[in-house]
Design a protein around this motif. Structure first.
Motif, PDB file in Angstrom:
ATOM      1  N   ASP A 141      15.367 -66.180 -66.246  1.00 29.16           N
ATOM      2  CA  ASP A 141      15.293 -64.826 -66.813  1.00 29.16           C
ATOM      3  C   ASP A 141      16.643 -64.411 -67.388  1.00 29.16           C
ATOM      4  N   MET A 142      17.699 -64.710 -66.645  1.00 26.12           N
ATOM      5  CA  MET A 142      19.031 -64.342 -67.100  1.00 26.12           C
ATOM      6  C   MET A 142      19.387 -65.068 -68.395  1.00 26.12           C
ATOM      7  N   GLU A 143      19.168 -66.374 -68.428  1.00 30.46           N
ATOM      8  CA  GLU A 143      19.516 -67.148 -69.619  1.00 30.46           C
ATOM      9  C   GLU A 143      18.655 -66.752 -70.814  1.00 30.46           C
ATOM     10  N   ASN A 144      17.442 -66.278 -70.537  1.00 33.24           N
ATOM     11  CA  ASN A 144      16.541 -65.855 -71.615  1.00 33.24           C
ATOM     12  C   ASN A 144      16.729 -64.379 -71.982  1.00 33.24           C
ATOM     13  N   ASN A 145      17.723 -63.729 -71.385  1.00 37.40           N
ATOM     14  CA  ASN A 145      18.019 -62.317 -71.668  1.00 37.40           C
ATOM     15  C   ASN A 145      16.832 -61.394 -71.420  1.00 37.40           C
ATOM     16  N   VAL A 146      16.056 -61.694 -70.393  1.00 42.28           N
ATOM     17  CA  VAL A 146      14.984 -60.790 -69.993  1.00 42.28           C
ATOM     18  C   VAL A 146      15.607 -59.460 -69.578  1.00 42.28           C
ATOM     19  N   PRO A 147      15.110 -58.324 -70.095  1.00 40.97           N
ATOM     20  CA  PRO A 147      15.679 -57.024 -69.710  1.00 40.97           C
ATOM     21  C   PRO A 147      15.690 -56.845 -68.199  1.00 40.97           C
ATOM     22  N   VAL A 148      16.742 -56.241 -67.695  1.00 33.49           N
ATOM     23  CA  VAL A 148      16.891 -56.109 -66.246  1.00 33.49           C
ATOM     24  C   VAL A 148      15.730 -55.320 -65.649  1.00 33.49           C
ATOM     25  N   ALA A 149      15.223 -54.342 -66.356  1.00 29.31           N
ATOM     26  CA  ALA A 149      14.103 -53.543 -65.842  1.00 29.31           C
ATOM     27  C   ALA A 149      12.873 -54.391 -65.575  1.00 29.31           C
ATOM     28  N   GLU A 150      12.807 -55.558 -66.225  1.00 28.62           N
ATOM     29  CA  GLU A 150      11.668 -56.455 -66.031  1.00 28.62           C
ATOM     30  C   GLU A 150      11.960 -57.566 -65.029  1.00 28.62           C
ATOM     31  N   ARG A 151      13.162 -57.594 -64.512  1.00 32.17           N
ATOM     32  CA  ARG A 151      13.516 -58.595 -63.498  1.00 32.17           C
ATOM     33  C   ARG A 151      13.240 -58.000 -62.116  1.00 32.17           C
ATOM     34  N   ILE A 152      12.004 -58.029 -61.704  1.00 30.90           N
ATOM     35  CA  ILE A 152      11.592 -57.430 -60.439  1.00 30.90           C
ATOM     36  C   ILE A 152      11.658 -58.497 -59.356  1.00 30.90           C
ATOM     37  N   TYR A 153      12.662 -58.377 -58.490  1.00 30.93           N
ATOM     38  CA  TYR A 153      12.882 -59.414 -57.479  1.00 30.93           C
ATOM     39  C   TYR A 153      13.058 -58.800 -56.095  1.00 30.93           C
ATOM     40  N   ALA A 154      12.143 -57.942 -55.751  1.00 32.23           N
ATOM     41  CA  ALA A 154      12.184 -57.364 -54.406  1.00 32.23           C
ATOM     42  C   ALA A 154      11.097 -58.026 -53.561  1.00 32.23           C
ATOM     43  N   GLU A 155      10.054 -57.279 -53.264  1.00 34.49           N
ATOM     44  CA  GLU A 155       9.014 -57.782 -52.371  1.00 34.49           C
ATOM     45  C   GLU A 155       8.439 -59.098 -52.882  1.00 34.49           C
ATOM     46  N   GLY A 156       8.398 -60.095 -52.019  1.00 30.80           N
ATOM     47  CA  GLY A 156       7.827 -61.393 -52.359  1.00 30.80           C
ATOM     48  C   GLY A 156       8.800 -62.372 -52.979  1.00 30.80           C
ATOM     49  N   SER A 157      10.047 -61.960 -53.214  1.00 32.26           N
ATOM     50  CA  SER A 157      11.022 -62.862 -53.830  1.00 32.26           C
ATOM     51  C   SER A 157      11.977 -63.491 -52.816  1.00 32.26           C
ATOM     52  N   TYR A 158      12.163 -62.854 -51.697  1.00 30.61           N
ATOM     53  CA  TYR A 158      12.966 -63.406 -50.599  1.00 30.61           C
ATOM     54  C   TYR A 158      14.439 -63.578 -50.986  1.00 30.61           C
ATOM     55  N   LEU A 159      14.944 -62.639 -51.779  1.00 28.86           N
ATOM     56  CA  LEU A 159      16.365 -62.596 -52.080  1.00 28.86           C
ATOM     57  C   LEU A 159      17.003 -61.581 -51.127  1.00 28.86           C
ATOM     58  N   ARG A 160      17.796 -62.064 -50.207  1.00 29.31           N
ATOM     59  CA  ARG A 160      18.364 -61.205 -49.158  1.00 29.31           C
ATOM     60  C   ARG A 160      19.283 -60.135 -49.750  1.00 29.31           C
ATOM     61  N   PRO A 161      19.241 -58.929 -49.233  1.00 29.50           N
ATOM     62  CA  PRO A 161      20.081 -57.856 -49.782  1.00 29.50           C
ATOM     63  C   PRO A 161      21.534 -57.958 -49.321  1.00 29.50           C
ATOM     64  N   VAL A 162      22.436 -57.499 -50.178  1.00 27.90           N
ATOM     65  CA  VAL A 162      23.829 -57.311 -49.795  1.00 27.90           C
ATOM     66  C   VAL A 162      23.900 -56.228 -48.717  1.00 27.90           C
ATOM     67  N   PHE A 163      24.890 -56.311 -47.835  1.00 28.17           N
ATOM     68  CA  PHE A 163      25.026 -55.298 -46.784  1.00 28.17           C
ATOM     69  C   PHE A 163      25.531 -53.985 -47.385  1.00 28.17           C
ATOM     70  N   ILE A 164      26.742 -53.966 -47.948  1.00 29.08           N
ATOM     71  CA  ILE A 164      27.315 -52.747 -48.519  1.00 29.08           C
ATOM     72  C   ILE A 164      27.635 -53.011 -49.985  1.00 29.08           C
ATOM     73  N   GLN A 165      27.050 -52.216 -50.877  1.00 31.67           N
ATOM     74  CA  GLN A 165      27.291 -52.410 -52.307  1.00 31.67           C
ATOM     75  C   GLN A 165      27.410 -51.061 -53.025  1.00 31.67           C
ATOM     76  N   PRO A 166      28.651 -50.579 -53.220  1.00 27.60           N
ATOM     77  CA  PRO A 166      28.847 -49.485 -54.170  1.00 27.60           C
ATOM     78  C   PRO A 166      28.799 -50.055 -55.586  1.00 27.60           C
TER      79      PRO A 166
END
Length: 487
Positions: free
Chosen positions: A218-243
């Motif tokens: 998606d990144m290399e294909n310049n897919v708009p970020v709004a369309e990069r939905i990687y929450a539920e079902g993607s298993y990408l662990r969240p950062v602890f603290i991110q300002p």
């Protein structure tokens, strides 16, 4: 260019025999530049001028101040009983503090179970020594998805456990603890064995591999970020603290432990102070502090015992990093202690936006498990311009490799974005014990430029290691096992 094989016979014998080097004459290949190509006086003058800039960073980066108002989370229904879900109470206290013009949201006397915490401008989340915020391990507690970076790529993903977007004057302070409650059965198994020497997976538990690979495309294909939905079902662990995209940030005094992923990852922030924080998490990708595409950052008086890099300065991965073109710059690291970790002070690997003006002083590193002391890691897929790294007064007790500049990280020379690394000055570094001193190798088309070592002493070592493809390398008063190292 000076070929290692042309060095005087006594010098070659020293390298091969005295140190029992595992790297042969032919393996070392070409060793670029000589100390005589630039006088030691000139080198010292340039380093002194550079450290003047470090003093300016120290002076200019100031912690935010907050009004003298207190909003105790217990007054908003919070219970420090290790059982009650305090997510709504914390959100209400933060909102009230923000609307009142700012102050301190107080967390005291107990263990408070909570989901995602979103900070707002002029709010100081203050956790006293007798308090812990223990974060719920149910991934649903970090929905809805938020705009975040994951491994240097922009996504709509799980909310970081403590998150802020576009805020000014925010802080997490106190002598208390934030506990992500990640372990070998919660969060960490999502790692699987992806890019890891340790298999963190559990049979039947999904991992991040499929989503991570798709996100790369998606990144290399310049897919708009709004369309990069990687929450539920993607298993990408969240950062602890991110300002994220914040100004005037303070993280002070707290202990961060058992993180799902990276511990502290300021992104696109300016004027950041990280002071006296304990980073203690041994899980997969447990980087301690990763300022990413940030400007004017001070990291001081911190302690690191982590499962990945202690400090890793970043600026976005591949296409996303190049699109945003925002380097990390003007970073001062002072009086920190590093124990376990893949690297003590590291630049990379998500480095496509570049890094410049990094200063490291008065730090101590030591552990049989500490893999590298000072490290730069990139490749021709990541690319990036990395310049102006100044290190002084660093003590390394025990490390596997003291100094690493790696152009062959992960994907290796498989891309078209040749990295540039230049202007690295290391002085007054003492290393008591190392398996090898150097793992330094540029590209023939892009040699490492202006690597200078002054008053550096490596006492008990098994091997010199690798120095290859450099331009204007200088070693002044450098000893290895008590013998002067000259080129």
């Amino acid at each position: 260019m000076t070929d290692f094989c042309l060095l005087q016979p006594s010098r070659r014998a020293f390298i091969r025999n005295t140190l029992n080097s595992v790297v042969s004459c032919c393996a070392l290949g070409t060793l670029a530049g000589c100390a005589s190509s630039r006088t030691s006086t000139t080198i010292a003058t340039k380093a002194t001028d550079a450290w003047t800039q470090a003093e300016q960073i120290r002076t200019q980066v100031r912690a935010p101040e907050f009004p003298d108002r207190i909003f105790d989370v217990r007054d908003f229904g919070a219970k420090g009983d290790s059982a009650h879900d305090n997510s709504k109470a914390f959100a209400a206290a933060i909102t009230a503090c923000h609307k009142a013009g700012g102050g301190k949201v107080l967390v005291t006397q107990g263990k408070y179970l909570c989901g995602a915490i979103h900070l707002l401008s002029n709010v100081n989340l203050h956790i006293t020594k007798d308090a812990t915020i223990a974060f719920i391990t149910d991934p649903n507690a970090y929905l809805p998805a938020v705009f975040t970076r994951w491994e240097g790529m922009e996504i709509m993903g799980y909310s970081p456990l403590i998150y802020a977007y576009g805020q000014t004057n925010i802080a997490v302070t106190g002598a208390g603890t934030v506990d992500g409650q990640a372990n070998r059965t919660t969060w960490w198994p999502w790692k699987g064995s992806n890019f890891s020497s340790v298999d963190w997976g559990i049979a039947g538990v999904p991992t991040q591999t499929e989503a991570r690979n798709k996100l790369m495309q998606d990144m290399e294909n310049n897919v708009p970020v709004a369309e990069r939905i990687y929450a539920e079902g993607s298993y990408l662990r969240p950062v602890f603290i991110q300002p994220y995209n914040c100004t005037n940030v303070l993280i002070e005094g707290i202990t961060i432990t058992n993180a799902p992923f990276w511990l502290l990852n300021p992104v696109l922030c300016e004027n950041v102070t990280i002071d006296a924080v304990t980073f203690a998490s041994i899980g997969p990708n447990s980087d301690g502090c990763d300022p990413e595409s940030c400007k004017n950052v001070v990291i001081k008086n911190c302690f690191f015992d982590t499962g990945d890099d202690c400090i890793a300065i970043k600026s976005g991965r591949n296409a996303d990093g190049r699109r945003l073109k925002t380097p990390s710059e003007n970073i001062l690291i002072s009086n920190c202690k590093m124990r376990n970790g893949h690297g003590g002070v590291v630049i990379g690997s998500e480095i496509s936006g570049g890094v410049r003006n990094v200063f490291v002083e008065n730090c101590e590193m030591s552990s049989p498990e500490l893999e590298r002391g000072i490290r730069v890691k990139t490749n021709s897929v990541r690319g990036g311009l990395i310049e102006n790294l100044f290190v002084r007064n660093v003590t390394i007790g025990e490390v596997q490799t003291a100094i690493v500049i790696d152009f062959d990280y992960e994907e290796g020379d498989a891309g078209k974005f040749t990295p540039t690394v230049r202007n690295i000055d290391i002085r007054n570094l003492i290393c008591q014990k190392a398996k090898q001193v150097f793992q330094v190798r540029g590209y023939a088309r892009s040699p490492i430029q202006n690597l200078h070592l002054t008053n550096c002493h490596f006492k008990e070592v098994d091997a010199i290691g690798v120095l290859e493809k450099l331009d204007n390398f200088a070693a002044t008063n450098v000893t290895i096992k008590g013998v002067e190292f000259t080129i």
